[in-house]
Design a protein around this motif. Structure first.
Motif, PDB file in Angstrom:
ATOM      1  N   TYR A   1     -64.500   2.452 -34.396  1.00  0.00           N
ATOM      2  CA  TYR A   1     -63.905   1.124 -34.526  1.00  0.00           C
ATOM      3  C   TYR A   1     -63.322   0.651 -33.201  1.00  0.00           C
ATOM      4  CZ  TYR A   1     -64.290   2.174 -39.487  1.00  0.00           C
ATOM      5  OH  TYR A   1     -64.767   2.511 -40.716  1.00  0.00           O
ATOM      6  N   GLU A   2     -63.580  -0.627 -32.879  1.00  0.00           N
ATOM      7  CA  GLU A   2     -63.055  -1.208 -31.648  1.00  0.00           C
ATOM      8  C   GLU A   2     -61.725  -1.929 -31.930  1.00  0.00           C
ATOM      9  OE1 GLU A   2     -64.702  -0.529 -28.883  1.00  0.00           O
ATOM     10  OE2 GLU A   2     -66.207   0.517 -30.086  1.00  0.00           O
ATOM     11  N   THR A   3     -61.093  -2.395 -30.867  1.00  0.00           N
ATOM     12  CA  THR A   3     -59.810  -3.084 -30.992  1.00  0.00           C
ATOM     13  C   THR A   3     -59.958  -4.364 -31.814  1.00  0.00           C
ATOM     14  OG1 THR A   3     -59.160  -2.270 -28.808  1.00  0.00           O
ATOM     15  CG2 THR A   3     -57.889  -4.100 -29.712  1.00  0.00           C
ATOM     16  N   PRO A   4     -59.117  -4.582 -32.830  1.00  0.00           N
ATOM     17  CA  PRO A   4     -59.192  -5.801 -33.638  1.00  0.00           C
ATOM     18  C   PRO A   4     -58.960  -7.059 -32.798  1.00  0.00           C
ATOM     19  CG  PRO A   4     -57.859  -4.144 -34.720  1.00  0.00           C
ATOM     20  CD  PRO A   4     -58.108  -3.636 -33.337  1.00  0.00           C
TER      21      PRO A   4
ATOM     22  N   SER B   1     -60.657 -16.931 -26.512  1.00  0.00           N
ATOM     23  CA  SER B   1     -61.507 -16.385 -25.461  1.00  0.00           C
ATOM     24  C   SER B   1     -62.974 -16.411 -25.855  1.00  0.00           C
ATOM     25  CB  SER B   1     -61.070 -14.970 -25.094  1.00  0.00           C
ATOM     26  OG  SER B   1     -61.080 -14.139 -26.228  1.00  0.00           O
ATOM     27  N   GLY B   2     -63.243 -16.334 -27.157  1.00  0.00           N
ATOM     28  CA  GLY B   2     -64.585 -16.666 -27.645  1.00  0.00           C
ATOM     29  C   GLY B   2     -65.623 -15.577 -27.728  1.00  0.00           C
ATOM     30  N   SER B   3     -65.912 -14.877 -26.620  1.00  0.00           N
ATOM     31  CA  SER B   3     -67.028 -13.930 -26.612  1.00  0.00           C
ATOM     32  C   SER B   3     -66.540 -12.499 -26.420  1.00  0.00           C
ATOM     33  CB  SER B   3     -68.012 -14.282 -25.496  1.00  0.00           C
ATOM     34  OG  SER B   3     -68.549 -15.572 -25.690  1.00  0.00           O
ATOM     35  N   TYR B   4     -67.218 -11.570 -27.108  1.00  0.00           N
ATOM     36  CA  TYR B   4     -66.862 -10.150 -27.046  1.00  0.00           C
ATOM     37  C   TYR B   4     -68.147  -9.336 -26.896  1.00  0.00           C
ATOM     38  CZ  TYR B   4     -62.827 -12.339 -29.229  1.00  0.00           C
ATOM     39  OH  TYR B   4     -61.782 -13.184 -29.505  1.00  0.00           O
ATOM     40  N   TYR B   5     -68.098  -8.303 -26.050  1.00  0.00           N
ATOM     41  CA  TYR B   5     -69.299  -7.534 -25.753  1.00  0.00           C
ATOM     42  C   TYR B   5     -69.068  -6.037 -25.976  1.00  0.00           C
ATOM     43  CZ  TYR B   5     -70.514 -11.952 -23.585  1.00  0.00           C
ATOM     44  OH  TYR B   5     -70.750 -13.291 -23.372  1.00  0.00           O
ATOM     45  N   GLY B   6     -70.126  -5.349 -26.352  1.00  0.00           N
ATOM     46  CA  GLY B   6     -70.058  -3.918 -26.613  1.00  0.00           C
ATOM     47  C   GLY B   6     -71.369  -3.438 -27.198  1.00  0.00           C
ATOM     48  N   ASN B   7     -71.291  -2.454 -28.069  1.00  0.00           N
ATOM     49  CA  ASN B   7     -72.479  -1.925 -28.748  1.00  0.00           C
ATOM     50  C   ASN B   7     -72.080  -1.710 -30.203  1.00  0.00           C
ATOM     51  OD1 ASN B   7     -74.796  -0.685 -29.566  1.00  0.00           O
ATOM     52  ND2 ASN B   7     -74.815   0.860 -27.949  1.00  0.00           N
TER      53      ASN B   7
ATOM     54  N   SER C   1     -75.128  -6.464 -29.375  1.00  0.00           N
ATOM     55  CA  SER C   1     -74.368  -6.171 -28.163  1.00  0.00           C
ATOM     56  C   SER C   1     -73.171  -7.077 -27.960  1.00  0.00           C
ATOM     57  CB  SER C   1     -75.281  -6.288 -26.931  1.00  0.00           C
ATOM     58  OG  SER C   1     -75.771  -7.607 -26.804  1.00  0.00           O
ATOM     59  N   GLY C   2     -72.944  -8.007 -28.875  1.00  0.00           N
ATOM     60  CA  GLY C   2     -71.804  -8.896 -28.718  1.00  0.00           C
ATOM     61  C   GLY C   2     -71.775  -9.939 -29.816  1.00  0.00           C
ATOM     62  N   PHE C   3     -70.696 -10.697 -29.844  1.00  0.00           N
ATOM     63  CA  PHE C   3     -70.584 -11.799 -30.811  1.00  0.00           C
ATOM     64  C   PHE C   3     -69.687 -12.873 -30.225  1.00  0.00           C
ATOM     65  CE2 PHE C   3     -67.523  -8.483 -31.800  1.00  0.00           C
ATOM     66  CZ  PHE C   3     -66.321  -9.164 -31.889  1.00  0.00           C
ATOM     67  N   LYS C   4     -69.760 -14.065 -30.817  1.00  0.00           N
ATOM     68  CA  LYS C   4     -69.014 -15.210 -30.314  1.00  0.00           C
ATOM     69  C   LYS C   4     -68.298 -15.905 -31.466  1.00  0.00           C
ATOM     70  CE  LYS C   4     -71.011 -17.791 -27.269  1.00  0.00           C
ATOM     71  NZ  LYS C   4     -71.926 -18.757 -26.607  1.00  0.00           N
ATOM     72  N   THR C   5     -67.098 -16.400 -31.205  1.00  0.00           N
ATOM     73  CA  THR C   5     -66.374 -17.213 -32.174  1.00  0.00           C
ATOM     74  C   THR C   5     -66.303 -18.641 -31.645  1.00  0.00           C
ATOM     75  OG1 THR C   5     -64.282 -16.525 -31.175  1.00  0.00           O
ATOM     76  CG2 THR C   5     -64.997 -15.342 -33.145  1.00  0.00           C
ATOM     77  N   VAL C   6     -66.626 -19.604 -32.501  1.00  0.00           N
ATOM     78  CA  VAL C   6     -66.620 -21.017 -32.112  1.00  0.00           C
ATOM     79  C   VAL C   6     -65.709 -21.773 -33.070  1.00  0.00           C
ATOM     80  CG1 VAL C   6     -68.023 -23.072 -31.750  1.00  0.00           C
ATOM     81  CG2 VAL C   6     -68.968 -20.831 -31.229  1.00  0.00           C
ATOM     82  N   TYR C   7     -64.801 -22.588 -32.529  1.00  0.00           N
ATOM     83  CA  TYR C   7     -63.776 -23.249 -33.329  1.00  0.00           C
ATOM     84  C   TYR C   7     -64.075 -24.727 -33.519  1.00  0.00           C
ATOM     85  CZ  TYR C   7     -61.065 -19.017 -32.642  1.00  0.00           C
ATOM     86  OH  TYR C   7     -60.652 -17.715 -32.652  1.00  0.00           O
ATOM     87  N   PHE C   8     -63.960 -25.172 -34.785  1.00  0.00           N
ATOM     88  CA  PHE C   8     -64.044 -26.577 -35.140  1.00  0.00           C
ATOM     89  C   PHE C   8     -62.724 -26.972 -35.807  1.00  0.00           C
ATOM     90  CE2 PHE C   8     -68.401 -25.072 -35.024  1.00  0.00           C
ATOM     91  CZ  PHE C   8     -69.057 -26.078 -34.336  1.00  0.00           C
ATOM     92  N   ASP C   9     -62.540 -28.264 -36.014  1.00  0.00           N
ATOM     93  CA  ASP C   9     -61.299 -28.725 -36.646  1.00  0.00           C
ATOM     94  C   ASP C   9     -61.133 -28.177 -38.056  1.00  0.00           C
ATOM     95  OD1 ASP C   9     -60.624 -30.159 -34.412  1.00  0.00           O
ATOM     96  OD2 ASP C   9     -61.536 -32.030 -35.116  1.00  0.00           O
TER      97      ASP C   9
END
Length: 278
Positions: free
Chosen positions: A72-75, A125-131, A156-164
């Motif tokens: 498990y990675e850092t929450p 910050s939006g983007s996170y990388y790893g395995n 290898s990564g994921f992104k969070t995108v924010y809307f209203d």
């Protein structure tokens, strides 16, 4: 004459000492570069490990063994108001395969999960990388946890995108060993997956046989412009420097994927390029 000789000897001794110092410094610097390069290479080699293919898993299952374990990675804080976190789930490859003891599966992760307080703007910050091989949605208010994937995947990564009115989580995921090298990793075809924190809707965008290259939202809307690769030589991996790509548009609400450039225009452009249209 004798004084000049002694002076020259002293000068040579000083210059020799300086040369030795520079030589030692250079040697230390060279060793540092070699060590850094080795660590960097080792890191990326590990990142390319991915998860084992179905064929490899079946072989291990026959012997009731495993070669990879969950980590498990850092929450990451996603929504401050609702206190929603995502917990990336990765894997570690064992040096040697071990016998699977189902009674001890829970003991592999026995330490308490400690969530440090984070500033609200950190989540943007939006983007996170790893395995990774999964993501857990953790609601700190209720204590509930939910996994996103129910099948074996690697990304290898994921992104969070924010809307209203919503927050999207997006990741390019490999689900099959399309390259046939015994590992599901970044060389294999990847598909785009989207999760809505508001509607709780989790969906795959497009066909897994059409590998995704990249994507972007159109004018801050929830519509996506997606670039897919064409595996023209059918070797199971997309090679961007020699294989073509196509553009499609995706509507999250209707779940429809449509071509940006229609077939007629595409054929006209191809004929102009190859000289068959006079």
């Amino acid at each position: 004459m004798e004084k000049l000789k002694k002076y020259n000897q002293k000068l040579l001794a000083v210059l020799g000492s300086i040369a030795i110092v520079f030589l030692v410094i250079g040697l230390i610097g060279f060793c540092s570069i070699l060590i850094s390069e080795y660590q960097r290479t080792s890191y990326y080699d590990n990142q390319d490990d991915g998860i084992l293919s179905e064929e490899k898993i079946e072989e291990l299952q026959k012997e009731n063994k495993r070669e990879q374990v969950i980590s498990y990675e850092t929450p990451k804080l996603i929504d401050t108001l609702q206190q929603l976190y995502i917990i990336p789930v990765s894997q570690k490859s064992l040096e040697d395969a071990e016998i699977i003891n189902k009674s001890n599966l829970l003991n592999m992760y026995h330490e308490a999960l400690i969530l440090e307080k984070e500033k609200a703007d950190i989540r943007y910050s939006g983007s996170y990388y790893g395995n990774f091989n999964n993501i857990i949605i953790y609601n700190q208010k209720t204590g509930n946890t939910q996994k996103l994937f129910t099948e074996r995947v690697n990304f290898s990564g994921f992104k969070t995108v924010y809307f209203d009115d919503d927050i999207f989580l997006l990741c390019n995921v490999a689900t099959k060993d399309s390259y046939k090298d015994g590992v599901i990793n970044l060389r294999d075809f990847k598909s785009l997956y989207m999760y809505s924190f508001y509607s709780k809707k989790f969906q795959q965008v497009g066909d897994s046989e059409l590998p995704i290259i990249d994507y972007q939202f159109i004018n801050n809307s929830k519509e996506l412009l997606i670039r897919y690769g064409i595996d023209k030589n059918t070797n199971g991996t997309y090679e961007e420097y020699r294989e073509p790509s196509i553009l499609k548009r995706y509507n999250f609400q209707t779940e429809k994927l449509t071509d940006i450039v229609d077939g007629k225009l595409h054929n006209e452009l191809q004929q102009i390029l190859e000289g068959s249209k006079k």
